[in-house]
Design a protein around this motif. Structure first.
Motif, mmCIF file in Angstrom:
data_model
loop_
_atom_site.group_PDB
_atom_site.id
_atom_site.type_symbol
_atom_site.label_atom_id
_atom_site.label_comp_id
_atom_site.label_asym_id
_atom_site.label_seq_id
_atom_site.Cartn_x
_atom_site.Cartn_y
_atom_site.Cartn_z
ATOM 1 N N GLN A 82 0.826 -1.209 0.000
ATOM 2 C CA GLN A 82 0.000 0.000 0.000
ATOM 3 C C GLN A 82 0.859 1.258 0.000
ATOM 4 O OE1 GLN A 82 -3.289 0.260 -0.330
ATOM 5 N NE2 GLN A 82 -3.363 2.484 -0.084
ATOM 6 N N TYR A 86 1.075 4.051 -2.995
ATOM 7 C CA TYR A 86 0.397 5.313 -2.727
ATOM 8 C C TYR A 86 1.116 6.113 -1.649
ATOM 9 C CZ TYR A 86 -3.478 3.200 -5.305
ATOM 10 O OH TYR A 86 -4.239 2.602 -6.260
ATOM 11 N N GLY A 90 -2.698 9.672 -0.383
ATOM 12 C CA GLY A 90 -3.505 8.948 -1.349
ATOM 13 C C GLY A 90 -3.071 9.090 -2.791
ATOM 14 N N LYS A 91 -2.085 9.937 -3.050
ATOM 15 C CA LYS A 91 -1.617 10.100 -4.427
ATOM 16 C C LYS A 91 -0.797 8.880 -4.845
ATOM 17 C CE LYS A 91 -1.423 15.166 -4.398
ATOM 18 N NZ LYS A 91 -0.550 16.358 -4.560
ATOM 19 N N PRO A 92 -0.959 8.431 -6.101
ATOM 20 C CA PRO A 92 -0.180 7.268 -6.554
ATOM 21 C C PRO A 92 1.292 7.599 -6.688
ATOM 22 C CG PRO A 92 -1.416 8.230 -8.377
ATOM 23 C CD PRO A 92 -1.877 8.934 -7.128
ATOM 24 N N ARG A 93 2.136 6.589 -6.572
ATOM 25 C CA ARG A 93 3.587 6.793 -6.666
ATOM 26 C C ARG A 93 4.212 5.633 -7.431
ATOM 27 N NH1 ARG A 93 5.821 5.986 -0.570
ATOM 28 N NH2 ARG A 93 7.692 6.802 -1.562
#
Length: 207
Positions: A82, A86, A90-93
């Motif tokens: 997780q 993210y 909550g931003k994707p990485r």
């Protein structure tokens, strides 16, 4: 195989899971010597696996734990999928794993561990038709072979068959499609084909 070692270790891990207890290698070594149960099936633990022989198994695991080359595996960022996918907000990485410095055995160990963690994370997600995350695997040769069964193969096959239902996409690349499991190829929704150098690869693709 259902060896005594496998049965003992599996029961120790299952018992810890049922009791909600944490388990690390140190605790595992201790419980190999003194299991938290008296029986394995119909047999007493000491009859099936005498204390002296359990101590020898504990020593083998301890040698692995005490090895200087193993210490690097105890450091660094936790393998929490997780947090790898993210940011806290909550931003994707992106998370990139570079394995060229590892031996073949260490690469297989890490890849299998990572894929298992990804699968476990995937099972906690709700079903969706949207893309939630993307797993890209470059040079998959040896990890999804058509004949042999390395630890990575069954996990990858499950992901290829089931991951899309959880919003997890896979991008797998290889220079030799003939070296990939045919079940995996048949479950791949999209193929991107570049230049094929050998007649065997060309014939495989035509088939």
């Amino acid at each position: 195989p259902q060896t005594r070692e496998h049965i003992l270790l599996a029961n120790i891990l299952e018992n810890a899971w049922k009791q909600g207890q944490p388990m690390d290698l140190t605790r595992l070594i201790q419980q190999v010597q003194k299991p938290p149960f008296e029986r394995l099936g119909a047999f007493l633990v000491d009859d099936l696996y005498p204390e002296k022989e359990r101590f020898e198994l504990a020593m083998l695991i301890n040698n692995f734990l005490a090895s200087p080359s193993f210490q690097a595996w105890l450091e660094g960022q936790p393998l929490d999928v997780q947090s790898l996918l993210y940011m806290p907000d909550g931003k994707p990485r992106h998370s990139i794993f570079y394995l060229a410095h590892l031996s073949d055995t260490e690469r297989m160990f890490f890849v299998s561990l990572l894929l298992s963690a990804v699968e476990a994370w995937m099972r906690t997600q709700r079903g969706t038709s949207a893309l939630r995350a993307l797993l890209c695997f470059d040079e998959i040769l040896g990890y999804l072979p058509p004949v042999a069964n390395p630890p990575s193969r069954p996990i990858l096959l499950r992901l290829i068959k089931q991951a899309r239902a959880f919003g997890l996409g896979l991008v797998l690349s290889t220079q030799n499609p003939v070296d990939l499991d045919y079940k995996a190829l048949s479950n791949a929704g999209t193929w991107l084909v570049g230049r094929l150098q050998t007649e065997r690869d060309k014939m495989r693709l035509l088939d």
